[in-house]
Write an enzyme that holds these catalytic residues in place. Structure first.
Site, short mmCIF file in Angstrom:
data_model
loop_
_atom_site.label_atom_id
_atom_site.label_comp_id
_atom_site.label_asym_id
_atom_site.label_seq_id
_atom_site.Cartn_x
_atom_site.Cartn_y
_atom_site.Cartn_z
CD GLN A 146 9.79 11.07 -2.92
OE1 GLN A 146 10.69 11.84 -3.20
NE2 GLN A 146 8.83 10.76 -3.76
CG ASP A 154 -4.33 1.31 9.83
OD1 ASP A 154 -4.45 2.08 8.85
OD2 ASP A 154 -4.86 0.19 9.88
CE1 TYR A 188 -1.96 9.25 -5.57
CE2 TYR A 188 -1.70 10.57 -7.56
CZ TYR A 188 -1.44 10.36 -6.23
OH TYR A 188 -0.65 11.25 -5.54
#
Length: 280
Positions: free
Chosen positions: A11, A37, A126
């Site tokens: 986003q 990466d 998270y």
């Protein structure tokens, strides 16, 4: 000025691509996970050695809050190891790192907006990995800005607004949690704020909060999404207990934006105004 953006397909990455043409003085280098990466230290080191990077905006993150409860190693790799690798590379090359973090570093047990120096206490994997990522950035890179944000949505990628619009087209009735309180953040507004920080040449490094202005519940947010898109649906407010999820969410995660507004003279739109401008 060369600005590397990791997580280019997310986003915030797409929002930065959206506003980039407004800033011809900045040479943006957009890198998705396939291009760079960040969990691979050799790849990161090589990238910084072969490119001149003035700023790195780390928009790469593992954001699947519920999946993180079982995909602990994957979340740790992207949210902790990745930022550490970038921080080490930025420190070595003299680049400034702008790292994006989250309201999930707090437990949500308060009832006043969280300032940057409020005690952190994540309640899930998270949030814990994002906090550990912040610590790695601060410990390994002197020139860093850590920006905590909340409830991010936009016209890009997957998010709450787009989910509501999809469900609104499929259903006549919908239940949405009404006792989790926070502030939506338009990813395009966040992108603009980051560019303002970069262009300011202000070296007051550290942690900053950014979201749009105002306070609402997920129910309030959904109600406004349906209103401005003229979607007629029966919307029912429900408590968190009626919608159990693998990961606990902070019940209150409003962020105090005084520091970022005062330091960088940033004017922040209300979440309602910003949502109206994001109608899709």
């Amino acid at each position: 000025m060369v600005v590397l953006v990791t997580g280019a397909s997310g986003q915030l990455g797409q929002s930065l691509q959206f506003i980039a043409p407004k800033y011809p003085e900045i040479q943006f280098v957009f890198a998705s996970s396939s291009d760079l990466d960040i969990t691979n230290p050799e790849r990161v080191t090589s990238f910084f050695e072969t490119n001149t990077i003035d700023f790195c905006i780390n928009a790469a993150a593992y954001t699947a809050v519920d999946k993180a409860e079982t995909e602990v190693e994957k979340a740790h790799l992207v949210n902790v190891v990745g930022p550490k690798n970038l921080a080490i590379a930025c420190q070595k090359s003299g680049s400034t790192l702008v790292h994006i973090s989250t309201d999930f570093v707090f437990d949500g047990e308060g009832n006043l907006p969280y300032s940057e120096n409020h005690t952190t206490n994540p309640i899930g994997v998270y949030g814990q990995t994002k906090l550990e990522g912040e610590i790695e950035v601060a410990q390994n890179c002197d020139k860093h800005f850590i920006i905590r944000t909340s409830w991010v949505y936009s016209q890009f990628a997957n998010n709450f607004m787009k989910t509501m619009l999809r469900l609104g087209s499929e259903r006549d009735e919908l239940n949405v949690v009404a006792d989790q309180i926070g502030t939506p953040t338009n990813a395009v507004d966040l992108a603009e704020a980051i560019v303002t920080i970069i262009k300011s040449k202000n070296n007051e490094f550290g942690v900053y909060n950014f979201s749009n202005e105002g306070v609402c519940s997920w129910y309030d947010f959904a109600k406004e999404i349906f209103r401005i898109n003229a979607i007629n649906i029966q919307l029912n407010p429900i408590p968190t207990e009626a919608y159990p999820t693998p990961a606990k969410r902070p019940k209150y995660s409003v962020l105090d934006k005084s520091k970022i507004k005062n330091t960088f003279k940033i004017e922040i739109k209300s979440w309602q105004e910003s949502l109206l401008q994001t109608k899709i």
